[in-house]
Design a protein around this motif. Sequence first.
Motif, PDB file in Angstrom:
ATOM      1  N   PHE A 199      38.792  37.900  39.834  1.00 33.67           N
ATOM      2  CA  PHE A 199      38.463  37.480  38.466  1.00 33.67           C
ATOM      3  C   PHE A 199      37.824  38.617  37.668  1.00 33.67           C
ATOM      4  CE2 PHE A 199      37.823  33.501  41.045  1.00 33.67           C
ATOM      5  CZ  PHE A 199      39.060  32.954  40.740  1.00 33.67           C
ATOM      6  N   GLY A 200      37.878  39.822  38.244  1.00 33.79           N
ATOM      7  CA  GLY A 200      37.341  40.980  37.535  1.00 33.79           C
ATOM      8  C   GLY A 200      38.169  41.367  36.327  1.00 33.79           C
ATOM      9  N   ASN A 201      39.416  40.904  36.264  1.00 37.12           N
ATOM     10  CA  ASN A 201      40.237  41.122  35.068  1.00 37.12           C
ATOM     11  C   ASN A 201      39.846  40.066  34.034  1.00 37.12           C
ATOM     12  OD1 ASN A 201      42.157  42.014  33.286  1.00 37.12           O
ATOM     13  ND2 ASN A 201      43.926  41.304  34.457  1.00 37.12           N
ATOM     14  N   TRP A 202      38.572  40.080  33.688  1.00 33.66           N
ATOM     15  CA  TRP A 202      37.977  39.017  32.882  1.00 33.66           C
ATOM     16  C   TRP A 202      38.545  38.942  31.469  1.00 33.66           C
ATOM     17  CZ3 TRP A 202      35.624  40.309  28.345  1.00 33.66           C
ATOM     18  CH2 TRP A 202      35.271  41.644  28.172  1.00 33.66           C
ATOM     19  N   LEU A 205      41.518  36.580  31.182  1.00 34.37           N
ATOM     20  CA  LEU A 205      41.097  35.179  31.240  1.00 34.37           C
ATOM     21  C   LEU A 205      40.395  34.771  29.948  1.00 34.37           C
ATOM     22  CD1 LEU A 205      39.687  35.202  34.897  1.00 34.37           C
ATOM     23  CD2 LEU A 205      41.976  34.542  34.137  1.00 34.37           C
ATOM     24  N   ALA A 206      39.611  35.692  29.398  1.00 38.20           N
ATOM     25  CA  ALA A 206      38.897  35.408  28.153  1.00 38.20           C
ATOM     26  C   ALA A 206      39.865  35.213  26.993  1.00 38.20           C
ATOM     27  CB  ALA A 206      37.922  36.546  27.845  1.00 38.20           C
ATOM     28  N   ILE A 245      37.500  28.636  33.882  1.00 44.36           N
ATOM     29  CA  ILE A 245      37.938  29.963  34.329  1.00 44.36           C
ATOM     30  C   ILE A 245      39.079  29.803  35.329  1.00 44.36           C
ATOM     31  CG2 ILE A 245      37.262  32.076  35.527  1.00 44.36           C
ATOM     32  CD1 ILE A 245      34.451  31.713  34.444  1.00 44.36           C
ATOM     33  N   VAL A 295      29.749  37.547  39.599  1.00 41.51           N
ATOM     34  CA  VAL A 295      30.279  36.408  38.847  1.00 41.51           C
ATOM     35  C   VAL A 295      29.438  36.156  37.598  1.00 41.51           C
ATOM     36  CG1 VAL A 295      30.739  33.926  38.904  1.00 41.51           C
ATOM     37  CG2 VAL A 295      31.364  35.349  40.860  1.00 41.51           C
ATOM     38  N   ILE A 298      30.691  38.562  35.081  1.00 42.89           N
ATOM     39  CA  ILE A 298      32.008  38.162  34.567  1.00 42.89           C
ATOM     40  C   ILE A 298      31.869  37.022  33.560  1.00 42.89           C
ATOM     41  CG2 ILE A 298      34.178  37.019  35.209  1.00 42.89           C
ATOM     42  CD1 ILE A 298      34.091  38.652  37.826  1.00 42.89           C
ATOM     43  N   VAL A 299      31.059  36.029  33.903  1.00 40.72           N
ATOM     44  CA  VAL A 299      30.848  34.883  33.013  1.00 40.72           C
ATOM     45  C   VAL A 299      30.200  35.338  31.708  1.00 40.72           C
ATOM     46  CG1 VAL A 299      29.581  32.717  32.729  1.00 40.72           C
ATOM     47  CG2 VAL A 299      30.730  33.211  34.891  1.00 40.72           C
ATOM     48  N   ASN A 301      30.475  38.254  30.331  1.00 39.18           N
ATOM     49  CA  ASN A 301      31.504  38.970  29.572  1.00 39.18           C
ATOM     50  C   ASN A 301      32.418  38.001  28.826  1.00 39.18           C
ATOM     51  OD1 ASN A 301      30.407  41.100  30.974  1.00 39.18           O
ATOM     52  ND2 ASN A 301      32.152  41.369  32.352  1.00 39.18           N
ATOM     53  N   ILE A 302      32.877  36.987  29.545  1.00 39.77           N
ATOM     54  CA  ILE A 302      33.801  36.021  28.946  1.00 39.77           C
ATOM     55  C   ILE A 302      33.111  35.251  27.824  1.00 39.77           C
ATOM     56  CG2 ILE A 302      35.175  33.944  29.371  1.00 39.77           C
ATOM     57  CD1 ILE A 302      35.699  34.978  32.199  1.00 39.77           C
TER      58      ILE A 302
END
Length: 358
Positions: A199-202, A205-206, A245, A295, A298-299, A301-302
């Motif tokens: 999920f690092g390719n955030w 996903l965002a 996510i 995580v 990542i959260v 960032n999104i």
Amino acid sequence: LKMLQVQMQKLQEDNRTIKEENKTLHAEKPKRKQRANAHDELSVHEETISIYARKYGMMIEMFPSSDLLNKRLPDSPTPFDSTDRYATASTQESAFLDELYRHFPTLLHKVMESSYFSDLVMKSIPDARANEIKKLRGVAGDIFDLPSKYFTNTSYDRANVPEIQRLLGVMSSTNLAYKTFPPVLFPELKEDRSLKTVFGNWLLLARILKASLHGITSLHHASSGRGAHTNSMKWSVQQVMPGCIAWAAVLAIFLLSPDTEFSSAGIGKRSTISYKDLFFTYKKVLVTKWKTKRVVQIVTNIDHYIFKAAQLSALDSAVHEDFTNTIDHALAALDMESSDDGSETAADVTGPGTPTAA
């Protein structure tokens, strides 16, 4: 005279029959009224149930069990965000119900054990998902930085597109063995068997979540997401959750796949990908690792990309770009650290056991 007596007897019998029927109708009248009242009591909540169900299907549970939807909340349920949620089938079910009852407002709790409720929820979720997929296909080219024709034409031969094969980690169109954690979920498409960087390719996903929550135009224009008809406004969404996510990750894979329709059963007709299993696995990873540094980053960032950056004006775009670069550097720094929660392989999170609540 005899004929008159026969007619009189017939009339008396008919009269008795009518009286018996009237008694039956009179006895059933309250029951019919109760049934009508019960239906009216349920139907008055239809719009509210539908709104919360659509939000539930995207933000929390992509594939809920219709059987569990009608179950009563336990007295002491397993907290939905507990790391013990996936310990046993019993804790999974308990946490599912805890999350379900927390999501739907208290005024609906009294009707949640009815089939009317579960039927409406199970109808609303796939209907809403189909609508989101239709919207996302129109901007998928921008989301993946690929030609839009790959996605706007649902019948396009995506299985033979080298760029898509690379994103999905497929070696060739003749050997379509799809991975549970394909490269598209990792930063710079670099797979990590320990799942430390999954999920690092955030940003990908965002983008999916932003288009779904704020509308597809938000990908190209600064938007507060406060339009009356946006999902974020209708649902009062201000932050992402493990479920959404995971939802975005599943839809990313679906959009890249050769599948043309998203079946309610969650199995790709052409790809045979089990989207249902993917969602369960992704959400499990996110729930159990939600408080780890990576995580959390990542959260953050999104959330910033969807809810904070959306409020920036066009003049602030350069600042936003700098912030995005800072985020990427922060994630890279985390990669250099030793894992604070231990390594975990794909086999660890996709082990035996059928998801109870998915």
